[in-house]
Design a protein around this motif. Sequence first.
Motif, PDB file in Angstrom:
ATOM      1  N   PHE A  43       0.844  -1.311   0.034  1.00 35.44           N
ATOM      2  CA  PHE A  43       0.031  -0.179  -0.096  1.00 35.44           C
ATOM      3  C   PHE A  43       0.871   1.216  -0.299  1.00 35.44           C
ATOM      4  N   GLU A  44       1.888   0.960   0.771  1.00 36.30           N
ATOM      5  CA  GLU A  44       3.155   2.471   0.424  1.00 36.30           C
ATOM      6  C   GLU A  44       3.355   3.173  -0.815  1.00 36.30           C
ATOM      7  N   HIS A  83       0.050   3.339 -13.405  1.00 36.31           N
ATOM      8  CA  HIS A  83       0.615   2.316 -12.416  1.00 36.31           C
ATOM      9  C   HIS A  83      -0.543   1.360 -10.982  1.00 36.31           C
ATOM     10  N   TYR A  84      -1.249   2.129 -10.859  1.00 37.63           N
ATOM     11  CA  TYR A  84      -2.483   1.745 -10.375  1.00 37.63           C
ATOM     12  C   TYR A  84      -2.449  -0.008 -10.874  1.00 37.63           C
ATOM     13  N   GLN A  85      -2.594   0.077 -12.274  1.00 36.24           N
ATOM     14  CA  GLN A  85      -2.705  -0.990 -12.862  1.00 36.24           C
ATOM     15  C   GLN A  85      -1.698  -2.521 -12.564  1.00 36.24           C
ATOM     16  N   ARG A  86      -0.770  -1.602 -12.434  1.00 33.55           N
ATOM     17  CA  ARG A  86       0.884  -2.534 -12.248  1.00 33.55           C
ATOM     18  C   ARG A  86       0.757  -2.499 -10.467  1.00 33.55           C
ATOM     19  N   LYS A  87       0.425  -1.833  -9.671  1.00 35.06           N
ATOM     20  CA  LYS A  87       0.198  -2.066  -8.471  1.00 35.06           C
ATOM     21  C   LYS A  87      -0.900  -3.418  -8.703  1.00 35.06           C
ATOM     22  N   ALA A  88      -1.980  -3.129  -8.770  1.00 31.07           N
ATOM     23  CA  ALA A  88      -2.978  -3.649  -8.676  1.00 31.07           C
ATOM     24  C   ALA A  88      -2.176  -5.756  -9.383  1.00 31.07           C
ATOM     25  N   GLU A  89      -1.639  -5.847 -10.136  1.00 32.35           N
ATOM     26  CA  GLU A  89      -1.174  -7.298 -10.091  1.00 32.35           C
ATOM     27  C   GLU A  89       0.381  -7.274  -9.742  1.00 32.35           C
ATOM     28  N   GLY A 128      -1.911 -11.939  -2.757  1.00 35.66           N
ATOM     29  CA  GLY A 128      -2.726 -12.871  -3.339  1.00 35.66           C
ATOM     30  C   GLY A 128      -2.900 -14.107  -2.871  1.00 35.66           C
ATOM     31  N   LYS A 129      -1.825 -14.589  -2.816  1.00 33.00           N
ATOM     32  CA  LYS A 129      -1.604 -16.281  -2.295  1.00 33.00           C
ATOM     33  C   LYS A 129      -2.500 -15.702  -1.015  1.00 33.00           C
ATOM     34  N   VAL A 130      -1.396 -15.314   0.049  1.00 40.41           N
ATOM     35  CA  VAL A 130      -1.923 -15.238   1.382  1.00 40.41           C
ATOM     36  C   VAL A 130      -2.872 -14.521   1.153  1.00 40.41           C
TER      37      VAL A 130
END
Length: 102
Positions: free
Chosen positions: A24-25, A44-50, A57-59
């Motif tokens: 998140f930082e 940037h936000y798309q890259r951060k979502a990926e 995502g797994k945890v």
Amino acid sequence: MADSLSPACTPLKQEYDSCFNVWFEGYLEPALSASATDAQRTAHYQRKAEEFQAKCGKVYAEYQNCIQGAVKQKGIEPLLQQAREEHPLREPPPLLPPKDSK
């Protein structure tokens, strides 16, 4: 950080919380930069979502599965369903277009 609903889920919660906080930082960085364009922010936000999916995502999925089991075990499921019916989550209002600064 607080414990999870179930003590068995607390280690997963702590792992997820740590991963999310670090991620998140970085997510917020362009929001702090006034010089970034809308296109740069969107990319940037798309890259951060990926990145979130790759790193956390797994945890997150494991933690959610653990919590869902605890909710069922504690008999909370009917209360959650009732709350969802009485106060459903709604779509957020659309974002206002940026104001021209002249």
